[in-house]
Design an enzyme around this catalytic site. Structure first.
Site, mmCIF file in Angstrom:
data_model
loop_
_atom_site.group_PDB
_atom_site.id
_atom_site.type_symbol
_atom_site.label_atom_id
_atom_site.label_comp_id
_atom_site.label_asym_id
_atom_site.label_seq_id
_atom_site.Cartn_x
_atom_site.Cartn_y
_atom_site.Cartn_z
ATOM 1 N N TYR A 160 0.849 -1.187 0.000
ATOM 2 C CA TYR A 160 0.000 0.000 0.000
ATOM 3 C C TYR A 160 0.886 1.239 0.000
ATOM 4 C CZ TYR A 160 -3.632 3.317 0.940
ATOM 5 O OH TYR A 160 -4.507 4.372 0.817
ATOM 6 N N GLN A 208 -10.672 0.338 1.346
ATOM 7 C CA GLN A 208 -11.134 -0.483 0.225
ATOM 8 C C GLN A 208 -9.973 -1.175 -0.491
ATOM 9 O OE1 GLN A 208 -11.700 2.708 0.771
ATOM 10 N NE2 GLN A 208 -11.368 4.003 -1.024
ATOM 11 N N ASN A 240 -3.239 5.964 6.374
ATOM 12 C CA ASN A 240 -3.961 6.752 7.379
ATOM 13 C C ASN A 240 -4.731 5.838 8.336
ATOM 14 O OD1 ASN A 240 -6.258 5.878 6.041
ATOM 15 N ND2 ASN A 240 -6.572 7.800 4.940
ATOM 16 N N SER A 296 6.199 8.534 14.252
ATOM 17 C CA SER A 296 7.630 8.286 14.109
ATOM 18 C C SER A 296 8.424 8.881 15.276
ATOM 19 C CB SER A 296 8.098 8.886 12.781
ATOM 20 O OG SER A 296 9.376 8.416 12.463
ATOM 21 N N GLN A 321 13.000 14.708 12.236
ATOM 22 C CA GLN A 321 11.918 13.842 12.720
ATOM 23 C C GLN A 321 10.650 14.661 12.974
ATOM 24 O OE1 GLN A 321 10.321 10.618 12.994
ATOM 25 N NE2 GLN A 321 12.524 10.371 13.065
ATOM 26 N N HIS A 364 7.901 15.545 10.351
ATOM 27 C CA HIS A 364 7.005 14.503 9.824
ATOM 28 C C HIS A 364 5.547 14.796 10.146
ATOM 29 C CE1 HIS A 364 9.011 11.319 7.740
ATOM 30 N NE2 HIS A 364 9.980 11.277 8.623
ATOM 31 N N HIS A 387 14.119 4.986 15.741
ATOM 32 C CA HIS A 387 15.426 5.392 15.221
ATOM 33 C C HIS A 387 16.307 5.773 16.401
ATOM 34 C CE1 HIS A 387 12.512 6.638 12.032
ATOM 35 N NE2 HIS A 387 13.398 6.100 11.233
ATOM 36 N N ASP A 399 16.807 6.945 5.789
ATOM 37 C CA ASP A 399 15.447 7.080 5.276
ATOM 38 C C ASP A 399 15.400 6.865 3.768
ATOM 39 O OD1 ASP A 399 14.395 7.642 7.730
ATOM 40 O OD2 ASP A 399 14.425 9.822 7.482
ATOM 41 N N GLU A 421 -0.191 -38.392 27.284
ATOM 42 C CA GLU A 421 -1.023 -37.218 26.984
ATOM 43 C C GLU A 421 -2.480 -37.606 26.711
ATOM 44 O OE1 GLU A 421 0.618 -34.446 24.157
ATOM 45 O OE2 GLU A 421 2.267 -33.919 25.513
ATOM 46 N N HIS A 478 -2.819 -41.342 18.553
ATOM 47 C CA HIS A 478 -1.472 -40.925 18.172
ATOM 48 C C HIS A 478 -0.506 -42.105 18.316
ATOM 49 C CE1 HIS A 478 -3.033 -36.864 18.319
ATOM 50 N NE2 HIS A 478 -1.859 -36.347 18.028
#
Lengths: 426, 426
Positions: free
Chosen positions: B123, B184, B207, B230, B252, B255, B321, B354, B408, B413
């Site tokens: 994605y 979707q 998101n 982050s 950082q 972001h 990081h 990065d 057992e 078995h």
């Protein structure tokens, strides 16, 4: 009576019993987790009273209880446990990995370092049966990974833990054991209480409450998997003995009514003979009722046109356990693309792997072998990457990074490089 | 203005902005997933109209669009992308693993075989900025793992995908690209539609809707992680340049407002100087408003008594990081126990990693570096174990397995082994 199908007659998704079940325990479990987060040990003592009828003074199994267990278990069985543990250890040792470092460019050192988790929690179910094999299988990979502390929890009816479980824990190298079961045990491991240390990962099977609790704490801690009903797919050709194939199917079917045993064969003779053998053998089993329900409801025999097609069917299903009962099983190994654990040839029943051979018996169910793996040392480590550049090495590529950062609209990223280029430095 | 604390004054869990946020999108997302499962492509076309204002004839990006992208992107930047991709490829190649086999006992062959996933979904967020670096970082490890088909989805405002994203996809080796975003897209990848093939694993940031959708389909497919805001933690001693340290913190902070930049130092001089530098540099940034909010709300300077204590603090925090800005950074490497990506020395700003150096930039956030790892080739493979025994080898241990099974309470078995012992066989 087991049902027979031709491949064309059945949808792959119907072959195993893989309905996505909605459980209605989510709210109950959420309340238990909240309770344990808030009230900690007090909540745990309360649940022990309520569910296990145990009026405990201490949640932890004492050194004395642990030592006593080794005397309470039959010595011959202890030796078998030790031999199984040695086999499991030997296999999982091969899964250990090394750090690596890359030094191919002047002034640049890159690498990956592998570290064990600090603490792992192993949940061991109580209930009617007790499964020392699960203690070995879930603990030994953690131990080999180098996990510093392994915490086991298990429900203790009346305050007592089955000595066989304690003995297995001793052999496997569990550090601390707590008499807690259910969702409350998972909550205690995920959040920590006065007595129970917080862990980084929780593994082990359990009932619907335990499974739901693992789901709910996932993200805060790591978990192994949410296991579905157990499954076996047996690929067998006309050379196979029906009695043996049926016995293998029943070893899966006796687990529970939702367990699935499926035979895929190109031999109508074998299909019919296995069908008859199942009918003959089921009544001989102590757990006949469970096996009967499993075979009738979830069991299937699928007739393939050829063993080539049989392998395709297996790959589409991605079974948890796969037996390849043919004379030259290694000829098939390269073609198997999705399966948790593969049993090769006519002398490797699944039970051999459940207890003894060495590979793990905690396996991906419900087709998740498409993307998941047997429990392994990898489950108890994590990796860090590292990057070192000299000033010269950074100078050589610095402008490219500034350009890349600007292209992504993140100018402060670029500045962090540019300011170094301006200043120079060693 | 950034806040300064002494170690004793602050709780570890407050150092980064790590509140567990409840999102209220769960119901919306569940409805979208159900819609896509049921109505497939029809639903996807509808969402493209609704959210992206795109009246599409085809959900898939065409060969022509993909080829054209390589001409639309500036050639110099294409070369930078190619160089970054080569670095990422070279590093991730080292993560490739080998099958193993164990042949230590007569008649026994055990092993582990490693296989790529059949299909992975990547994605890629749309929105204002576009992140070709994410395309490279999420795709290249899958490619190296040997994943047969890599499917990318990304929202296409007005039906157009940013050419830079398409170019990065081309360089990284994406097989097919679909113009679908949001929950979707995740639903389509998890369940498949007429146009979009079902994948085995979904990776990539997104998101709140995308994150929630990944959570909801988890189990049916594998996912990489649900990333939190982050974070960077900088360990710096008195030898450091405040301008550089502040620039790194701001890389950082730009972001998003929830991003956290934390400096841990044993130098009061550096702490004060960095504080002043932040105030000086923030107004110079295009994204000053975001950086200001991040620094004031989530940024922190922690004064440690020594660099030894500073390392302890870092280990407790387990940052995404970690920069170790000192003169002899390799001296610290063995002590770091929890960190996603480690930047060693004064010439390795996070931005280097990065975009360019080679290690992955998809990293565990929110303290999950305690048990999670950077995205890697391991994320795109799965393992099967295998077990082969000869009849002789089984005969030697068969009775032990029968005993274990009986212990057992699983007699079927045991029977599956016993029936083989009775019959003998080759």
């Amino acid at each position: 009576m087991i049902q027979q199908y031709r491949y064309e007659e059945i949808k792959i998704e119907d072959i195993f019993h893989r309905t996505e079940e909605k459980t209605d325990v989510a709210d109950t479990v959420a309340a238990i987790i909240e309770d344990v987060r808030k009230n900690k040990d007090e909540a745990l003592f309360r649940y022990c009273r309520q569910f296990d009828g145990a009026e405990l003074e201490c949640l932890e199994v004492s050194e004395e209880e642990r030592a006593a267990a080794l005397w309470q278990v039959d010595h011959e069985f202890l030796d078998i446990l030790r031999e199984a543990a040695a086999n499991i250890r030997a296999f999982h040792e091969k899964q250990k990995r090394q750090d690596f470092v890359v030094t191919e460019k002047d002034g640049v050192v890159l690498g990956q370092k592998i570290m064990p988790l600090d603490r792992a929690g192993v949940y061991v179910p109580g209930g009617t049966a007790s499964y020392p094999s699960t203690v070995l299988m879930d603990t030994i990979p953690a131990k080999i990974a180098g996990v510093k502390e392994i915490i086991m929890t298990t429900p203790a009816k009346g305050g007592k833990v089955n000595p066989v479980i304690l003995a297995a824990a001793e052999i496997a190298g569990v550090d601390r054991i707590f008499k807690i079961g259910g969702a409350q045990a998972v909550a205690a491991l995920a959040y920590g209480t006065e007595s129970v240390p917080k862990v980084d990962k929780i593994v082990g099977p359990g009932n619907a409450f335990v499974a739901e609790a693992k789901k709910q704490v996932f993200g805060r801690v790591s978990i192994d998997m949410i296991a579905g009903p157990s499954e076996i797919l047996i690929l067998a050709d006309d050379t196979c003995d029906a009695e043996i194939v049926a016995a293998d199917m029943l070893s899966q079917a006796e687990h529970d009514k939702m367990a699935s045993a499926v035979l895929v064969t190109d031999s109508q003779r074998l299909a019919d003979a296995v069908s008859a053998e199942l009918e003959r053998q089921i009544p001989l089993l102590p757990r006949a009722e469970i096996a009967r329900a499993s075979i009738d409801e979830c069991g299937k025999i699928i007739l393939a046109e050829s063993m080539v097609q049989a392998v395709e069917i297996s790959n589409e299903i991605a079974p948890e356990h796969l037996e390849i009962c043919v004379d030259h099983p290694f000829a098939y190994l390269a073609q198997i693309r999705h399966a948790g654990s593969i049993f090769l040839g006519k002398q490797a029943p699944e039970a051999l792997g459940d207890y003894f051979a060495g590979p793990n018996h905690t396996l991906p169910t419900s087709g998740t072998a498409r993307f998941s793996s047997p429990l392994s040392v990898d489950d108890f480590i994590k990796k860090s990457s590292f990057t070192y550049y000299t000033a010269d090495a950074l100078r050589e590529v610095g402008q490219k990074i500034v350009r890349f950062a600007n292209e992504e609209g993140l100018q402060a990223h670029g500045r962090s490089v540019a300011v170094r280029l301006e200043k120079g430095g060693e």
